[in-house]
Structures are given as C-alpha cells and as structure tokens.
Enzyme design. Structure first.
Site, mmCIF file in Angstrom:
data_model
loop_
_atom_site.group_PDB
_atom_site.id
_atom_site.type_symbol
_atom_site.label_atom_id
_atom_site.label_comp_id
_atom_site.label_asym_id
_atom_site.label_seq_id
_atom_site.Cartn_x
_atom_site.Cartn_y
_atom_site.Cartn_z
ATOM 1 N N SER A 143 17.363 1.035 20.090
ATOM 2 C CA SER A 143 16.193 1.900 19.915
ATOM 3 C C SER A 143 15.626 2.240 21.276
ATOM 4 O O SER A 143 15.758 1.462 22.235
ATOM 5 C CB SER A 143 15.130 1.183 19.077
ATOM 6 N N TYR A 156 9.683 -6.338 17.802
ATOM 7 C CA TYR A 156 10.759 -5.390 17.502
ATOM 8 C C TYR A 156 11.390 -4.871 18.789
ATOM 9 O O TYR A 156 12.627 -4.835 18.925
ATOM 10 C CB TYR A 156 10.214 -4.226 16.682
#
Length: 249
Positions: A143, A156
């Site tokens: 990501s 995350y």
C-alpha cells in the site's frame, strides 16, 4: 498467461476478485483462495461461464495448515503454481490511545504473518517451475501507506511497510533463481476494506476523500497484476505505485 497456474489470496472481493477474472480471461488456470467459499464458488462459476478455468479453495491465511493444504490441492489439480498474487489483508484504522490490541494483532497476523505463510507454502512450487525454465511471479499487495504517514493508520501502515521491504529483500534473494518478485502499492481503492472501519476519525476522512477524488477501482489494480505477469521473463518490475490522480500522498 496461457497455461500459467495462478494462485490468488483474498480473492472473495475487491482486487483479488477482479484479478482472478482478468487472469482467467487471459488464459491462466486460476486458484482462488479466501475464507468465504460461497463467494469463491460464484466467482468460479463466472470464470467458467466466460470460458476460463478456476478452482475455489476455502483458506484461512492465519493458519499455516490451511494454506499448506491449499498449496497441495492446487498442485494436485493444476500442477505447481507459477504465479502467486499474495493479496489477502485487512485495514483497521484507529487511535493508538484506544489500545485496540485485538485489532492490532489481527492486522499483524493477516497482513504480515499471513503473507509469510503463503510464501512458505508456495515457494517450493515457484522454485520448481523457475528451475524448469518457466516464467514465475510472486506479487505482493502492499500500500502507499507503507511509504507515507497517515494519522490513525499506524499499525496498518507498519504492516504494509513490512510487506514492501520484505519484497525488496526477496527480489534480491530469489531473482538469481529466476523468480520475479514484485509489489503493488495502491493508493485509496474502493473495496470492502473500508466497510470494516469503526473509528469515526477514519470514517470522516473517507467521506471527505470521496467528495474530493475518484478512487481507484479493483479492476485498475488487476490490470497492473496482468501487466507485471506479461513482461518478458528477464524483466522484473520491483515496485509499482498506483495512485488516484487527485490523491497527492
């Protein structure tokens, strides 16, 4: 992609679902892995109705035994995999002061250890195919959060930074064995991940972002996977960052 054997984790929705359909349409035999077998079965039906070949395997990537069993099933049905799209993951933003330890552990187990479990299960198949001269790909979903700083996404983002740096190391280790290793680092993509959010600050940010930009779609990332896998065997794109045009960071 003709006659390639592709394994896709996190295939019951979003990026994994779209990628399975794209690779199958281009000729790959596709094994779709996720926990929701009913959704996978529908995906397989769609692929077969379009003339492709696919199999569905209910898999929990937080269990090594579950992933190992899936790897054995793939090899028995299709032969050894030569493309693994390591895509299962979860995103649970929250304020660190709230001490949502269960959410931290869930993200780490799925996004970090789950990635490693899939690699562990399938690396023998990838290595065997590479040794036999086949084109072989290990593609990890990371990501843009692995590079940039976002309040409330610390855990995350940390897991995705792990995936990105892991990929760089594995490319150096496995490239000499003709195993291509790549990562895709998407910006904000419209998937089910946002539906799991409970933290209001993140929900507010999402609502604002939806008004200010057009999000990426799963098909956009699927096209990138297809592009990576279609390169000549001697070409390895290590890192692909894909952003909505209006997302600055």
């Amino acid at each position: 992609m003709e006659n390639r054997v592709a394994v896709i984790t996190g295939a019951s929705s979003g990026i994994g679902f779209a990628t399975a359909k794209l690779l199958a349409a281009r000729g790959a035999k596709v094994a779709v892995l996720a926990r929701r077998k009913d959704v996978l079965d529908e995906l397989v039906n769609q692929i077969r109705a379009a003339g492709g070949e696919a199999m569905a395997l209910a898999v929990d990537v937080t269990s090594q035994a579950s992933v190992d069993a899936a790897a054995a099933a793939v090899e028995a049905a299709y032969g050894p995999a030569d493309l693994v799209f390591n895509n299962a993951g979860v995103m649970l933003p929250g304020a660190i002061e709230e001490r949502q330890i269960d959410q931290w552990e869930h993200q780490i187990d799925l996004n970090v250890t789950g990635v490693m479990r899939v690699i562990s299960a399938f690396i023998p198949q990838l290595a065997a195919n590479a040794a036999a001269g086949a084109t072989v790909d290990l593609i990890n979903t990371s990501s843009i959060a692995g590079q940039n700083i976002y309040p409330y996404f610390a855990v995350y983002s940390g897991t995705k930074a792990y995936v990105s740096h892991l990929t760089r190391h594995l490319r150096a280790e496995l490239g000499s064995k003709n195993i291509r290793v790549s990562m895709i680092e998407p910006g904000i993509t419209e998937t089910e991940l946002q539906g799991h959010w409970t933290f209001q600050g993140a929900k507010d940010w999402l609502a604002g972002a939806q008004q200010s930009m057009e999000f990426l779609q799963p098909q956009d990332i699927a096209e990138v996977v297809g592009f990576l896998a279609a390169q000549p065997k001697h070409v390895n794109l290590q890192q692909v960052v894909v952003m909505p045009t209006k997302q600055a960071t």
